[in-house]
Design an enzyme around this catalytic site. Structure first.
Site, PDB file in Angstrom:
ATOM      1  N   GLU A  89      47.490 143.776  41.058  1.00 29.42           N
ATOM      2  CA  GLU A  89      46.846 142.862  41.323  1.00 29.42           C
ATOM      3  C   GLU A  89      45.444 142.745  40.342  1.00 29.42           C
ATOM      4  OE1 GLU A  89      48.484 142.867  46.061  1.00 29.42           O
ATOM      5  OE2 GLU A  89      47.097 144.391  45.818  1.00 29.42           O
ATOM      6  N   HIS A 129      44.043 145.495  40.480  1.00 27.82           N
ATOM      7  CA  HIS A 129      44.309 146.696  41.939  1.00 27.82           C
ATOM      8  C   HIS A 129      46.082 146.915  41.002  1.00 27.82           C
ATOM      9  CE1 HIS A 129      45.902 147.664  46.318  1.00 27.82           C
ATOM     10  NE2 HIS A 129      44.898 148.961  45.947  1.00 27.82           N
TER      11      HIS A 129
HETATM   12  P1  NAI Z   1      40.822 160.338  43.934  1.00 25.41           P
HETATM   13  O1  NAI Z   1      39.853 160.534  44.952  1.00 25.41           O
HETATM   14  O2  NAI Z   1      42.582 160.792  43.827  1.00 25.41           O
HETATM   15  O3  NAI Z   1      39.561 160.413  43.066  1.00 25.41           O
HETATM   16  C1  NAI Z   1      38.020 159.969  43.350  1.00 25.41           C
HETATM   17  C2  NAI Z   1      37.787 160.847  41.919  1.00 25.41           C
HETATM   18  O4  NAI Z   1      36.081 159.929  41.395  1.00 25.41           O
HETATM   19  C3  NAI Z   1      37.266 162.397  42.387  1.00 25.41           C
HETATM   20  O5  NAI Z   1      38.105 162.525  41.031  1.00 25.41           O
HETATM   21  C4  NAI Z   1      36.178 162.180  41.841  1.00 25.41           C
HETATM   22  O6  NAI Z   1      35.625 163.638  41.647  1.00 25.41           O
HETATM   23  C5  NAI Z   1      35.494 160.782  41.550  1.00 25.41           C
HETATM   24  N1  NAI Z   1      34.621 160.655  41.706  1.00 25.41           N
HETATM   25  C6  NAI Z   1      33.778 159.922  42.890  1.00 25.41           C
HETATM   26  N2  NAI Z   1      32.618 159.289  42.937  1.00 25.41           N
HETATM   27  C7  NAI Z   1      32.340 159.270  41.122  1.00 25.41           C
HETATM   28  C8  NAI Z   1      31.519 158.572  40.860  1.00 25.41           C
HETATM   29  N3  NAI Z   1      30.374 158.360  41.650  1.00 25.41           N
HETATM   30  N4  NAI Z   1      31.297 158.535  39.494  1.00 25.41           N
HETATM   31  C9  NAI Z   1      32.259 159.605  39.052  1.00 25.41           C
HETATM   32  N5  NAI Z   1      33.219 159.695  39.769  1.00 25.41           N
HETATM   33  C10 NAI Z   1      33.015 160.125  40.827  1.00 25.41           C
HETATM   34  O7  NAI Z   1      41.308 158.687  45.052  1.00 25.41           O
HETATM   35  P2  NAI Z   1      41.940 158.148  44.071  1.00 25.41           P
HETATM   36  O8  NAI Z   1      43.033 158.064  45.246  1.00 25.41           O
HETATM   37  O9  NAI Z   1      42.562 158.180  43.273  1.00 25.41           O
HETATM   38  O10 NAI Z   1      41.098 156.184  44.732  1.00 25.41           O
HETATM   39  C11 NAI Z   1      40.458 155.743  43.726  1.00 25.41           C
HETATM   40  C12 NAI Z   1      40.078 154.449  44.406  1.00 25.41           C
HETATM   41  O11 NAI Z   1      40.998 153.954  43.869  1.00 25.41           O
HETATM   42  C13 NAI Z   1      40.035 154.040  44.995  1.00 25.41           C
HETATM   43  O12 NAI Z   1      39.071 152.905  45.352  1.00 25.41           O
HETATM   44  C14 NAI Z   1      41.114 153.909  46.044  1.00 25.41           C
HETATM   45  O13 NAI Z   1      40.554 152.802  47.284  1.00 25.41           O
HETATM   46  C15 NAI Z   1      41.876 153.031  44.535  1.00 25.41           C
HETATM   47  N6  NAI Z   1      43.489 152.726  44.779  1.00 25.41           N
HETATM   48  C16 NAI Z   1      44.454 154.215  45.636  1.00 25.41           C
HETATM   49  C17 NAI Z   1      45.549 154.308  46.126  1.00 25.41           C
HETATM   50  C18 NAI Z   1      46.135 155.613  46.179  1.00 25.41           C
HETATM   51  O14 NAI Z   1      47.572 155.272  46.338  1.00 25.41           O
HETATM   52  N7  NAI Z   1      45.507 156.184  46.116  1.00 25.41           N
HETATM   53  C19 NAI Z   1      46.229 153.035  45.384  1.00 25.41           C
HETATM   54  C20 NAI Z   1      45.522 151.859  44.934  1.00 25.41           C
HETATM   55  C21 NAI Z   1      43.917 152.374  45.369  1.00 25.41           C
END
Ligand code: NAI
Length: 388
Positions: A149, A137
């Protein structure tokens, strides 16, 4: 090493940069070509800025850019040693992805998820080799925030856990190991920073400007709770609070607030939407904090601080992580000025207990219940660290 990153959004793109910067070959996969293109362009801009600021050499910037392949075909992941998934926060979608990945990768490949709120165990459970699944994480922005983490699932093997940890350590990150419990370390222990601040505001004890001022000037925090919630975004911050609360079977310690919920309903998400607790329209002037009353500032700060310390102590009590990892997590993951347990030693464990008991006596609400570990420590005259 060959590293695969799934999802090229905020987190995926940042993690890809970190991996490439540390000498790995990286493949970034996204099903959305527009997102891939946006991430690639975003990285070019970032690298350009890093060169301008002389943080990296022009050669290094080319090396990083060349180390990353952007693709929408999962088959190219077959030679990866480690895959980190950073797609949408949805258990069913993540589980399907992990099942699909297992059919492509080698038996040795480690499968990691960057999830903030889902159980790693439930993702591992879908896999034929659940022992190779783990939580890794990162914090946003991944290239800047030092903390990572490491979250073993119930099924993760000790070998995979230590391998994952040593890979991430070699990327110049500070790793902490945490049990697969809601919010892991940081998102669990940080809750009162937001919720107690909102509660104080709701009670009319002080304005949000004053509360922010107290935490910054008296407490030494880089940002006040309201400023930070506005920066994180209320959609995200409220969702994390609600998820932690429901995951803990509605423990009143984590109850979300209507005040923040209304902001989400109004789409006042914070800085990104121009309005949150504060108004970010250019012509708006921020109210001055009521700085005159030092007693008020001290009271605000200490009330929020002991709530944070109670949460940190309780996480230790329930073996979520070691005391060193709990303190490291809060200083490196959310930039707290000091580790909360070390800070509790400085304030005095019996003082912390007394302040919590005073709050509990006044409100008779379970959210103010003092962790048994603090009471026990007072009885036995113990401190968290013997060499303060
Ligand atoms: P985001 O929405 O910016 O990016 C997600 C990306 O995944 C998008 O580009 C989308 O097209 C792609 N995607 C969706 N389904 C897919 C699939 N089945 N196969 C391939 N690509 C796919 O999301 P973000 O903010 O980067 O978060 C991603 C993960 O990281 C989540 O699990 C979130 O909980 C976790 N996270 C987010 C943080 C934040 O501050 N944004 C901090 C720490 C963890």
């Amino acid at each position: 090493m060959n590293i695969g990153i799934i999802g090229s959004g905020t987190m995926g793109a940042g993690i890809a940069q970190v991996a490439a910067q540390n000498g790995n070959q990286v493949i970034v996969i996204d099903t959305n070509l527009v997102a891939l293109e946006k991430a690639k362009k975003g990285l070019d801009v970032t690298l350009h800025k890093l060169v301008e600021k002389q943080k990296i050499s022009p050669d290094k910037s080319i090396e990083i850019a060349n180390a990353i392949v952007w693709n929408n075909n999962f088959e190219v992941l077959q030679n990866c040693d480690l895959i980190i998934e950073a797609i949408v926060e949805n258990l069913t979608i993540k589980q399907k992805l992990f099942a699909d990945l297992e059919a492509i990768v080698s038996n040795e490949c480690i499968l990691a998820t960057n999830t903030s709120s889902l159980s790693i165990t439930s993702i591992a459970a879908i896999c034929k080799k659940p022992e190779r699944v783990i939580g890794i994480h990162f914090f946003n922005p991944a290239p800047v925030m030092e903390l990572v983490e490491i979250v073993p699932a119930l099924q993760s093997s000790a070998e995979i856990t230590s391998k994952a940890k040593s890979i991430i350590d070699s990327w110049n990150k500070k790793t902490v190991t945490t049990k697969d419990t809601p919010g892991f370390i940081v998102n669990r222990i940080a809750r009162p920073f937001y919720s107690e601040a909102i509660r104080i505001y709701e009670e009319g004890m002080a304005s949000m400007e004053t509360i922010d001022h107290a935490m910054k000037v008296v407490g030494g925090f880089k940002m006040g709770p309201f400023e930070l919630m506005d920066l994180i975004g209320h959609d995200v911050n409220y969702m994390v609070t609600e998820t932690v609360w429901t995951s803990f079977y509605f423990d009143p310690r984590y109850t979300p607030s209507f005040t923040q919920k209304r902001l989400v309903e109004a789409k006042w998400f914070g800085k990104k939407s121009g309005r949150g607790f504060y108004n970010y329209a250019e012509e708006t002037v921020k109210n001055e904090p009521e700085t005159a009353d030092q007693v008020l500032l001290d009271n605000i700060f200490i009330r929020i601080l002991v709530m944070l310390m109670n949460e940190a102590a309780n996480a230790l009590y329930l073996n979520v992580a070691s005391k060193e990892d709990i303190d490291l997590a809060m200083t490196k993951g959310v930039n707290y000025p000091k580790g909360l347990l070390k800070w509790a030693d400085e304030i005095g464990i019996s003082n912390c207990m007394d302040m919590l008991d005073t709050l509990y006596d006044e409100y008779r609400e379970d959210r103010y219940r003092c962790s048994p570990i603090l009471r026990r420590m007072v009885n036995f005259e113990e401190v968290f660290y013997t060499n303060n």
